[in-house]
Write a protein that holds these residues in place. Structure first.
Motif, mmCIF file in Angstrom:
data_model
loop_
_atom_site.group_PDB
_atom_site.id
_atom_site.type_symbol
_atom_site.label_atom_id
_atom_site.label_comp_id
_atom_site.label_asym_id
_atom_site.label_seq_id
_atom_site.Cartn_x
_atom_site.Cartn_y
_atom_site.Cartn_z
ATOM 1 N N ALA A 4 0.840 -1.200 0.000
ATOM 2 C CA ALA A 4 0.000 0.000 0.000
ATOM 3 C C ALA A 4 0.869 1.241 0.000
ATOM 4 N N ARG A 51 -1.644 -1.231 -3.684
ATOM 5 C CA ARG A 51 -2.794 -0.349 -3.881
ATOM 6 C C ARG A 51 -2.505 1.052 -3.360
ATOM 7 N N TYR A 108 -3.798 4.636 -1.594
ATOM 8 C CA TYR A 108 -4.807 5.167 -0.677
ATOM 9 C C TYR A 108 -4.550 6.662 -0.486
ATOM 10 N N ALA A 124 -5.388 2.502 4.555
ATOM 11 C CA ALA A 124 -4.313 1.570 4.221
ATOM 12 C C ALA A 124 -4.043 0.620 5.381
ATOM 13 N N ALA A 151 -6.166 -2.420 5.655
ATOM 14 C CA ALA A 151 -6.131 -3.437 4.594
ATOM 15 C C ALA A 151 -5.549 -4.744 5.121
ATOM 16 N N GLN A 152 -6.066 -5.826 4.563
ATOM 17 C CA GLN A 152 -5.667 -7.182 4.945
ATOM 18 C C GLN A 152 -4.173 -7.442 4.751
ATOM 19 N N ASP A 153 -3.645 -6.908 3.660
ATOM 20 C CA ASP A 153 -2.263 -7.243 3.298
ATOM 21 C C ASP A 153 -1.246 -6.254 3.850
#
Lengths: 339, 339, 339, 339
Positions: free
Chosen positions: C36, C56, C58, C64, C67-69
């Motif tokens: 992120a 990704r 943000y 951010a 987020a899962q990752d």
């Protein structure tokens, strides 16, 4: 010769080197003054004499040496004139500092050697001034201290920014590498037994017909290996490095030091432009040591044997250079007189 | 091979070098992980595999290369095992980083070279890590910039504090001087054409039967002259110096730096004890560059040709060392494939 | 947080520093990837995210971090944005590497400190990257070894070729000298108790209104005296030196080294142009150490206490700079939590 | 006074410094000899005189100065004895080289200054020998060349391995830092206007009651800032460094150089043990310059004004040291006579 009085010196040869020595004796050195200058160029000798109080000009060494106020002789004339002047000085038992080379070849050096032996005591010091450079002196003491074990190899670098147009391949050996020959013998305390000369493809800045740089290899009595890079046209300054590789350590001398300037994106400092500046202190120290010893009635420093050995190694070097092969050095047995 | 994913690497050989590379891939390098380790010593391979998540142990390179999660191979097994592993990897079109030597002799190196040519594209990088050392890289850029003119000579120094008792004269050439062979070819961008090996009287710290130090001379295509001091038992640390003598300047690398301590009457600093510490950054940079190029689908760095040429020069070097004479290097004509 | 898996990092701030850290995490660092990136400049964040697989963009740190990752956070946004992002990360118990300054002033730093204490375990490392520079690390080990006795003085030099036009006197303290504040505290293992700022007549290359250079004095708990030359427009390169004066020796770090070129009448080498190049290895080492520790579930490196102390010394420094007098540093008592 | 003849010098004071100067005049310097030595310790003076041909011993300076063969005076007696000897020499219009300090305080220096002005021409040179050190001379030329712009700061380091037990805090200023006072004035070509002395917690090797090291700050007329680390018991050698920070570059002098030894895991070299060895060349060059100028009928080098200014700065320094505050330097307006 006065033990406490001022030493009267005749300077033979008033070219670049002779004039510099005259200035040194007059302005820098304690206990000596120039009482005579000698040159076949009468005008040049006269002009130099006039610049120094109590100094007379001569055109013949023999006349100067006969003068009352001449106690010792410094020979800085061209090499071919050395033998006659040296023999004359020995005849008169006068102390001599003789610029290198002692004489231009081993045979003539041997004649001087024989004359000094007949005289029965040493009178001649040869002008291998690197032995008086502060760093070389420290290196020599370190090697002789035994602290690092035996010296196995020496790596020498000897670079000039450029050389006069009349400089030849032979002069690279006889006038430049001869210094490395002498310091090698002095640092290792043994003779050089063979010489090889290698020639890389020359620099495009080398004059037509000159192989520059060259890479010279010496072998010594104990089997040490010595290499000398001699580079006449490196373009950037005068540089002399030496590195001793011993059994328990290595020592390098000659790295430039002095003020460290940071400016314009770079750090570093200046490189001396020539040997007179690089070895200025060594020249001073050499002549002072000679004057001091002479006033004490002693002879120290490089001997006629050292001058003869250098001439013999030079002969082998020039042969090796010409013939592209390893050439052994031929020396007479060292007389006990020079032990 | 994944363009963005993590590269799965099989490390062949789990001795000192292989284990260090496995650690490096796992802990230091971005974009790669060790998915396989190979060693005929099953236990040693197993122990190393267990220390890394998702890594399996194998006793045969072929089995590891067949694994799904193996994208590339790092070969760090003993030299004689390299040929088979390299041919296997080429067969499977796998990218390889092969520790030097490529193979133990020129003939086997030639077989690998032929196999890669048949494959039609480069897959193998040889582990001459000095090309990734920060100072060597700067030296290479400077020489190739043309700013200093042509390189006329290189002076190399390569000193180890000591060597294992099983080290031989031949290994001094094949395992130590081989590095100077490679950097010489790389820095000068030309082949070595002849080798001479000189042997000074050995250090009393050298093992019985080993000539240590030695002094190796290379000649190159353009006539440059290169000398290498190789010293296996210098006693005080690991030291690698290089000096390039060019037409308009000289450059020296390898001088120790780091904190300058003044204490106990001395100034100076520490010398690295071994090559792993001295070239730690170069090893890291080499492997990262290989991983990066591999993930981009490219092959960079020293090629099979470089490995072959080094093997050929080593053969000449060992002959020169044994026979005490200058030996010319025999190389096949360089294939356009490796132009 | 995965003990062996790859660490997913959110990079907050995509300016010069943030983009460099994203590149580092993606290309240099082992065991992490950027999942992120966050910036209020949506376009800039998007462009950076697009350059990295699986990343990704943000516009809000909070999104951010949710987020899962995202397993960890690297904060490289402007200082005033740090506090909110840090508190959010602590809220979510996420490991953080926060570029210096921790926060722009001591009061806000104290709020972060309190939040971390409430959380009950350390989560935040502050980006004082000099602690990861190879020479500083050697200096620190030497000082802590006790071999040289107690450190009595430190002399720091901190020079920039030039500074952006919007750089102010206060920023000389808060953004530049803050590094010397931190390494002083770290090297001496004690707090700074007072600051004095002296202003020589400025360089004519300093911008209107800026006092450049300045000379900053620190006093420490044990009575050590520390001076810092901060020079923003030295014109020639980026230079950071430090010298420790101890009871039994002195140590200096930061002298330029690398290839030693002899050319054009000078010896020396190049000076790095900026801090990113000078401290490239330190930045890499810092982030790798953070990733490694985070994957092991640990927090190492400079703590929130270090960030708070630096902020407090900066406040005293700016006051001393403005008022032309010695200003004492006010610190809360050090919590046992940060012992 | 003889323009070409040998200069007869009376050496006043035959302690460590005086005896060293006598040896220097007799053995090193060209154009001078010691014709008189003076000491209230009759035996010591006699022994020294006996070691030199043509030299007589005296117990009173006035008697020596009256001698026929005394052309010039070198004063190396304790500071409190200088004023009387200087006034006597001025009375006789004799050239003087006076070891620093000129006199122990500004008031007495002012009396000497007035006497020389009344005489109408300069006769006295003060022995600030650092102005004759090769690196300081290069630094001075570089600063005055204007190439680096204006000097903004000077950083001085002045370290002694240890000091005699009778050395006091005041002597640190008057006998040690006085050298930095003089070179600062000379390098920057302006007066020092204020002094501050800071005292870190002392080394545990400092004698009871001595604050060692100390950190001295000078401000100058143009607003340059100068700092001096004076350390009397650093334990490891004698070290004098200076760094000039200019608008377009920095220069550092005093780094140790000489043979670079690699052995025992370390690289580096030796540090000089004391000031006589560190500044041996500077002492020689100073005295030679004085003899040369004197023989030409000139006076060069540091003047009575320089000696007076140093005394005034020392007074401010000692006050600053005692009172822990910044103290301004009070100087009379510089007479046109010393412009």
């Amino acid at each position: 010769m006065p033990s406490q009085g001022t030493l009267g010196v005749a300077v033979v040869g008033t070219g670049k080197m002779g004039a510099d020595h005259a200035r040194r004796l007059q302005r820098v050195i304690s206990g000596a003054r120039v009482t005579a200058v000698v040159d076949i160029d009468e005008e040049r000798a006269g002009a130099l004499a006039d610049s120094m109080d109590g100094c007379r000009a001569y055109t013949e060494p023999v006349a100067a040496m006969a003068a009352q106020d001449v106690d010792a002789v410094l020979i800085a004339s061209p090499g071919p004139a050395h033998e006659a002047a040296l023999l004359e000085a020995l005849d008169r038992d006068l102390p001599v500092l003789c610029e290198k080379p002692l004489t231009p070849d081993a045979a003539s050096a041997l004649r001087v050697l024989e004359a000094e032996r007949r005289l029965g005591h040493r009178r001649i010091q040869v002008g291998f001034m690197r032995r008086y450079d502060a760093e070389y002196m420290k290196l020599e003491r370190l090697l002789h201290s035994g602290r690092l074990g035996r010296a196995l190899m020496l790596h020498h670098r000897h670079r000039n920014p450029s050389m006069p147009p009349w400089f030849t391949n032979e002069m690279l050996i006889n006038d430049s590498v001869v210094h490395e020959m002498d310091v090698t013998r002095w640092l290792l305390d043994q003779e050089i037994t063979a010489v090889t000369v290698l020639k890389p493809a020359p620099s495009s800045y080398a004059p037509e017909g000159m192989d520059d740089p060259q890479f010279v290899l010496f072998e010594t009595e104990s089997g040490a290996l010595v290499d000398v890079e001699i580079f006449g046209h490196c373009g950037y300054g005068y540089q002399v490095h030496a590195e001793a590789v011993c059994e328990r350590g290595t020592v390098r001398i000659g790295d430039e030091s002095g003020p460290r300037l940071s400016a314009d994106g770079r750090w570093g400092g200046a490189i001396t432009p020539d040997y007179l500046e690089r070895f200025a202190d060594a020249y001073d120290r050499q002549v002072q040591a000679w004057v001091d010893a002479t006033r004490r009635g002693e002879v120290t420093g490089p001997s006629v044997w050292d001058g003869y050995a250098a001439a013999a190694v030079c002969e082998a070097g020039v042969a090796a250079q010409r013939e592209g092969r390893r050439v052994e050095v031929e020396l007479i047995e060292r007389p006990a007189f020079y032990a």
